[in-house]
Design an enzyme around this catalytic site. Structure first.
Site, PDB file in Angstrom:
ATOM      1  CB  SER A 302       1.607   2.789  -2.903  1.00 56.53           C
ATOM      2  OG  SER A 302       2.725   2.469  -3.704  1.00 56.53           O
ATOM      3  CG  ASP A 303       6.424   5.337   1.211  1.00 64.20           C
ATOM      4  OD1 ASP A 303       7.226   5.219   0.259  1.00 64.20           O
ATOM      5  OD2 ASP A 303       6.759   5.740   2.326  1.00 64.20           O
ATOM      6  CD1 TRP A 304       9.748  -0.105  -1.387  1.00 64.38           C
ATOM      7  CD2 TRP A 304      10.242   1.401  -2.956  1.00 64.38           C
ATOM      8  NE1 TRP A 304      10.801  -0.590  -2.117  1.00 64.38           N
ATOM      9  CE2 TRP A 304      11.127   0.313  -3.085  1.00 64.38           C
ATOM     10  CE3 TRP A 304      10.361   2.471  -3.848  1.00 64.38           C
ATOM     11  CZ2 TRP A 304      12.116   0.254  -4.070  1.00 64.38           C
ATOM     12  CZ3 TRP A 304      11.348   2.420  -4.820  1.00 64.38           C
ATOM     13  CH2 TRP A 304      12.212   1.319  -4.919  1.00 64.38           C
ATOM     14  N   GLY A 306       4.145  -0.254  -0.197  1.00 65.25           N
ATOM     15  CA  GLY A 306       3.166  -0.142   0.888  1.00 65.25           C
ATOM     16  C   GLY A 306       1.901  -0.973   0.664  1.00 65.25           C
TER      17      GLY A 306
END
Ligand code: NOJ
Length: 785
Positions: A302-304, A306
């Site tokens: 995941s992005d951070w 997200g």
């Protein structure tokens, strides 16, 4: 969760479970790979190791394995608190983000492999984007080199340093295409063009991962942010993206495809939504396209936060978004902990399919095995390597060489009978003016890993080192404020700058953007010079000219995005784009300003004249009313030109090049055939120089509209004065292809035009015709949803 959504999930779960089960369980498919690079990076042995470990794991250990925690930071550098250590000990954490340093990573790894029940090693990830300690040019500047070997070399150095510090995984390359310079993250990618973006994406993957992922100097690469993050509406970071299926395939997806083909072992989902679905819940993107169509074998992170952010996107509560993400194909959750904290009860009660969890865990374990962590959990981390393989003289030399290549000469006027640049070595006095002139922090750029400003050479320092006998004085003139100031500015600091400009033989005006004005969450609404820098530039140019009309005023941009600097381009004696070039910024710039090296960089993104022109890019479509000067009823502005300040691919040198004899091997060919183009490039000046020769293509008439031209090849070529070289470019069917109305990849019969030259405004053209019927190269991709 509403009952309708719940039903939809159950229905789609069956489909996804069936398909994931197939990908996961079928050993026949595992060996029948369509992507050799993926197989090489993630070999079957790694998957077998993952099989054997997965069998032994409890539910809690599985949920921990797909969770990544950010490290803390104290005076000693990255750290882990007692609670984090305890999670590692209990086998409830799979990875750390931002934990580096041989000592601390070895200590954590020891706890994982000696004290946790199953001894599963941790994987340490970090944003090693344009260098770890030896900081190279920002990726946008790296793209300006049009030199894939430079990207390989820089990322190799970064990987070597990162692994010495205990890292296994980098969240790079960022391969988002960006056509709106307001978006601060344009700095992190290769700019506006899918072809250049694909070449640079593949090069960086190869450099980070090396030939063998198990090597102690290789890091796992992450292609990010999947997908179309660079299309943020209004250039505002994290914003919604409105993109058609066709533009997605033509513009945004090609660099990701290239990354998979180069063997990228990890992907990161993007914060944005496309077509109503945030990427973290997008099973079409993460499973249908990435895994099933492209044969990606690695893991998706995941992005951070997200996953958690999908609550704000409006997809439902924390359980719903965690389920949606795992179901879509997000294997590891970075920073937020919904997987670990929300899914357990559902899985235990059989309300969520365990196979989805197992699939994600299996992918994480497979990547760890592919990195060799089960055989050597400490890999490259060593105090000795930390001492000897970081910021070496050779690394700095590479950084300097690459930084020189990234500099783009935008204008170079004749003053007093000679071009303003290169500068003469016997100059007696130089006034370096501007808030970025002595700044050794900003030149490091937006993602400088473990880079330190003490290691970096500012513009001023670089010049003083290169010209020890010259009298070089410095005045900032104005500060580094972001918001543009209107109207005249009269301050003692500007008066001081004015005074220096009058007194010196040459003025170097260093203006642009501080590091924090670029990158993530640094979108700008105005692409002129920030703060009062424009007023400073006007004052300094006026003062210099008043004292001596032929005094050279060299403007140097230090910045991370295309800027709308029409006045500066028109008024300075020369304009140099130096981006944020990393630790060797000042040295590399001095090398170019003094003519030790002739500039060879080319713009990877179009420079607008005014902010209102963005998004602006060279490979746009024609409208039914292409702009015609002086005619009202066509596609243009009533208060500004439509043409850019500087086009994509543009950049001057200290010599000149001429293109001739564009020759097409076959004036007529079938859609299944290749065609070769050749062109002569000659150095028509008096000194050696490197040119980036570019080839553009247009499908003149097609069943769907096509861009006015598209880059299809480029070559860097060093030519001595008077020397000429014939360059050849081969165009294969896929280079001529397009997506037809049914999204099949086809070559259509008809006329094509090619152009060769030194920028996207090249005028030397050739023609060929594809005959016969439509050649279908590939069926339509999975249905867009
Ligand atoms: C958020 C950014 O969008 C992403 O690019 C980065 O890798 C992560 N933060 C981790 O730092």
């Amino acid at each position: 969760m509403s009952s309708q959504i719940a039903d939809a999930i159950v229905v789609s779960r069956h489909a996804v479970v069936a398909s994931l089960g197939f990908v996961f369980a079928s050993s026949a498919l595992a060996t029948a790979q369509r992507s050799p690079a993926q197989l090489a990076i993630i070999p079957p042995r790694a998957s077998h190791i993952a099989d054997s470990v997965l069998k032994l794991m409890t539910l809690e250990e599985k949920l921990g394995q797909i969770t990544q925690s950010p490290a803390g930071f104290d005076q000693t550098g990255p750290t882990v608190d007692a609670a984090g250590e305890q999670q590692v000990r209990k086998g409830q954490l799979g990875s750390f983000l931002g934990l580096y340093g041989a000592d601390v990573t070895r200590r954590m790894q020891k706890i994982a492999v000696e004290e946790s029940r199953l001894h599963i090693p941790l994987i340490f990830g970090y944003d090693v984007i344009h260098g770890m300690r030896t900081i190279f040019p920002i990726p946008l500047a790296m793209a300006a080199t049009f030199d894939s070997s430079a990207a390989v070399r820089a990322t190799r150095v970064a990987a070597t340093e990162a692994t010495a510090l205990g890292l296994h995984w980098t969240f790079a390359p960022m391969v988002d295409i960006a056509r709106d310079a307001r978006w601060g993250r344009i700095i992190e990618g290769a700019g506006e063009d899918p072809y250049l973006g694909s070449v640079m994406a593949a090069a960086q993957v190869r450099g980070f991962q090396g030939d063998n992922l198990r090597s102690p100097t290789s890091v796992l690469a992450t292609a990010k942010h999947f997908a179309a993050y660079g299309g943020a509406e209004g250039g505002r970071d994290y914003n919604v993206v409105s993109v058609s299926e066709r533009d997605l395939w033509n513009v945004y997806l090609p660099p990701f495809r290239a990354a998979v083909r180069a063997g990228a072992g990890s992907f990161m989902a993007s914060f944005n939504e496309i077509n109503g679905t945030p990427s973290h819940a997008n099973d079409w993107l993460l499973t249908d396209v990435l895994r099933k169509q492209w044969d990606f074998r690695g893991m998706v992170v995941s992005d951070w936060t997200g996953v958690w952010e999908m609550i704000a996107h409006g997809l439902g509560d924390s359980l719903t978004v965690a389920e949606r993400a795992l179901h879509a194909g997000v294997d590891m959750e970075m920073s937020s902990t919904l997987y670990r904290n929300k899914l357990g009860a559902e899985l235990r009660a059989g309300r969520f399919p365990i196979v989805l969890l197992d699939t994600a865990v299996h992918r994480v374990l497979t990547v760890k095995a592919a990195l060799g962590l089960f055989d050597d959990p400490y890999r490259g981390a060593s105090a000795d390597r930390e001492r000897t393989q970081i910021l070496t003289a050779e690394d700095r030399a590479q950084a300097r060489e690459i930084a020189r290549e990234a500099i783009v000469l935008l204008t170079n006027r004749t003053v007093g009978g000679t071009p303003a640049l290169p500068l003469r070595r016997d100059i007696r006095s130089i006034a370096v003016i501007g808030p970025l002139g002595a700044d050794s922090n900003s030149v490091l750029g937006g993602w400088h890993g473990a880079g330190r400003k003490e290691d970096a050479v500012s513009v001023l320092d670089g010049l003083r080192r290169a010209l020890p006998n010259a009298d070089i004085k410095y005045a900032a003139g104005v500060g580094l404020d972001t918001v543009p100031v209107e109207g005249p500015v009269n301050t003692p600091a500007i008066a001081e700058a004015e005074q220096l400009a009058r007194a010196a033989d040459v003025v170097l005006l260093v203006v642009g953007e501080a590091e924090q004005m670029t990158g993530e969450a640094a979108s700008r609404s105005w692409l002129g010079l920030p703060g009062a820098q424009h007023q400073l530039a006007q004052t300094v140019v006026r003062a210099a000219r008043a004292s001596n009309p032929s005094k050279p005023v060299i403007a140097v941009l230090v910045n991370g995005r295309p800027l709308a600097v029409q006045w500066l381009a028109d008024s300075a004696s020369a304009l140099v784009e130096s981006w944020h070039l990393g630790v060797e910024h000042g040295n590399a710039l001095a090398d170019v300003l003094l003519g030790d090296v002739a500039p060879s960089g080319k713009l990877p993104a179009t420079f607008p004249r005014v902010t209102g022109q963005v998004p602006i890019y060279y490979d746009h479509k024609n409208t039914g009313r292409p702009p015609v000067e002086g005619v009202k009823w066509n596609s243009k502005y009533i208060d500004a030109p439509v043409t850019p300040l500087f086009p994509f691919g543009y950049g001057l040198s200290y010599t000149t090049f001429e293109y001739s004899n564009l020759h097409v091997s076959k004036p007529s060919l079938r859609g299944s055939e290749s065609v070769t183009l050749s062109v002569d490039v000659r150095n028509t000046g008096t000194r050696a120089g490197t040119e980036v020769a570019q080839l553009y293509l247009r499908d003149d008439a097609a069943s769907v509209t096509r861009p006015v031209r598209e880059l299809r090849g480029f070559r860097r070529v060093l030519l001595q004065p008077g020397q000429s070289q014939t360059l050849t470019f081969r165009l294969d069917p896929d280079d001529l292809a397009m997506y037809d109305r049914d999204m099949r990849r086809v070559v259509e019969p008809g006329a094509f035009t090619v152009w060769a030259g030194g920028s996207s405004a090249a005028t030397l053209e050739g023609h060929f015709t594809v005959t016969g019927g439509v050649t279908v190269l590939a069926p339509a991709p999975p249905r867009f949803r």
